[in-house]
Design an enzyme around this catalytic site. Structure first.
Site, PDB file in Angstrom:
ATOM      1  N   GLU A 111      65.569  41.889  16.237  1.00 34.17           N
ATOM      2  CA  GLU A 111      64.787  42.998  16.810  1.00 34.17           C
ATOM      3  C   GLU A 111      64.596  44.130  15.805  1.00 34.17           C
ATOM      4  OE1 GLU A 111      64.608  43.946  20.796  1.00 34.17           O
ATOM      5  OE2 GLU A 111      65.114  41.931  21.428  1.00 34.17           O
TER       6      GLU A 111
ATOM      7  N   HIS B 233      62.492  45.548  21.554  1.00 42.00           N
ATOM      8  CA  HIS B 233      61.671  46.080  20.461  1.00 42.00           C
ATOM      9  C   HIS B 233      60.678  45.050  19.983  1.00 42.00           C
ATOM     10  CE1 HIS B 233      65.584  47.860  20.650  1.00 42.00           C
ATOM     11  NE2 HIS B 233      65.034  48.979  20.240  1.00 42.00           N
TER      12      HIS B 233
ATOM     13  N   LYS C  95      64.963  50.729  27.879  1.00 45.41           N
ATOM     14  CA  LYS C  95      64.220  51.275  26.720  1.00 45.41           C
ATOM     15  C   LYS C  95      63.353  50.211  26.056  1.00 45.41           C
ATOM     16  CE  LYS C  95      66.268  51.827  22.653  1.00 45.41           C
ATOM     17  NZ  LYS C  95      67.123  52.382  21.602  1.00 45.41           N
TER      18      LYS C  95
HETATM   19  O1  LIG Z   1      65.410  51.705  19.791  1.00 47.45           O
HETATM   20  C1  LIG Z   1      65.330  52.644  19.043  1.00 47.45           C
HETATM   21  C2  LIG Z   1      64.095  53.397  18.918  1.00 47.45           C
HETATM   22  C3  LIG Z   1      63.615  53.391  17.504  1.00 47.45           C
HETATM   23  O2  LIG Z   1      63.217  52.088  17.160  1.00 47.45           O
HETATM   24  C4  LIG Z   1      62.378  54.294  17.377  1.00 47.45           C
HETATM   25  O3  LIG Z   1      61.268  53.770  17.398  1.00 47.45           O
HETATM   26  O4  LIG Z   1      62.534  55.513  17.253  1.00 47.45           O
HETATM   27  C5  LIG Z   1      64.731  53.884  16.605  1.00 47.45           C
HETATM   28  C6  LIG Z   1      66.000  53.072  16.726  1.00 47.45           C
HETATM   29  O5  LIG Z   1      67.015  53.620  15.903  1.00 47.45           O
HETATM   30  C7  LIG Z   1      66.445  53.044  18.155  1.00 47.45           C
HETATM   31  O6  LIG Z   1      67.547  52.169  18.303  1.00 47.45           O
END
Ligand SMILES: O=C1C[C@@](O)(C(=O)O)C[C@@H](O)[C@@H]1O
Length: 244
Positions: free
Chosen positions: A81, A140, A167
């Site tokens: 991811e 992600h 998220k």
């Molecule tokens: O999941 C996320 C969001 C993120 O990918 C971002 O787009 O700001 C940044 C990552 O560090 C975090 O774990």
């Protein structure tokens, strides 16, 4: 709306909370970064453990203490991811439970791994909740934005796994993708309550600033090194969030 309380932070009340990631290899470098972040308007700190090369369990108590009063979100982002390191799935669940036992107030678990190892994931989520840890369940996509229905479905699946904060971070290919993400977030709040939604990259920056109007309760900002494309510097973002 449902609220999620982590230490003194109330997600689902007031403006989006600013989370600043730390992507360092050593305890000393993490502690220096934490000190720096505490001079910014950050509400919480994300410790990106996939970047860390030392013994995370030995370092965790010191890092959690140094960050206080800011809570630490512990995240081991897997290679699959967009993270730095691959990890055996059984080690992944054991590691996160151990971080919980060491007092991590908020931990990120990935949706796809949880779904692939459903039984162990459910046990781990329960054990971590019992230890008082709140859970983000995340997903992600660094190359594209799935369809609105698919994003909404993923949010639902995260809630089915007992996420406190679901998220999703996706990459837009065009302006329409950003609107797809915002629409999916907006529609999903009815079911999820507070959630986190990010459209990454330059095009998606609007979601990092105005995602709150669409249901997002956390935004990731940078101090020095950014951990994802499109992150805005924490001080600048804080000013933008306060300009209502
Ligand atoms: O999941 C996320 C969001 C993120 O990918 C971002 O787009 O700001 C940044 C990552 O560090 C975090 O774990």
């Amino acid at each position: 709306m449902r609220q999620v309380v982590v230490n003194d932070l109330v997600f689902g009340s007031g403006r989006m909370k600013i989370c600043v990631p730390v992507c360092e290899k050593t305890t000393e470098a993490v502690l220096d970064a934490v000190k720096e972040i505490k001079t910014t308007p950050a509400d919480l700190i994300e410790w990106r453990i996939d970047y860390f090369d030392e013994d995370m369990f030995a370092a965790a108590p010191e890092i959690l203490k140094a960050a206080a009063p800011l809570p630490v979100l512990c995240t081991f982002r897997t290679k699959a991811e967009g993270g730095e390191k691959a990890i055996d799935p059984m080690d992944y669940f054991a590691m996160n439970a151990q971080l919980s036992a060491l007092g991590a107030p908020l931990v990120d678990l990935e949706l796809f791994l949880c779904e692939q190892y459903d039984d162990i994931a459910k046990e781990t989520v329960q054990a971590m909740h019992d230890m008082g840890t709140k859970l983000i369940i995340s997903n992600h996509d660094f190359s594209k934005t799935p369809a609105r229905e698919e994003i909404a479905d993923r949010y639902k699946r995260m809630m089915a796994l007992n996420a406190d904060l679901p998220k999703i971070a996706v990459m837009p290919q065009n302006e329409r993708d950003v609107m797809v993400m915002l629409a999916a977030m907006n529609e999903s709040t009815a079911f999820c309550g507070p959630l986190i939604g990010i459209s990454m990259g330059e095009l998606g920056k609007v979601t990092r600033v105005r995602g709150g109007a669409f249901g997002s309760v956390m935004t990731f900002a940078s101090k020095g090194k950014a951990s994802a494309p499109g992150q805005i510097d924490a001080e600048t973002l804080s000013k933008m969030l306060n300009e209502n």
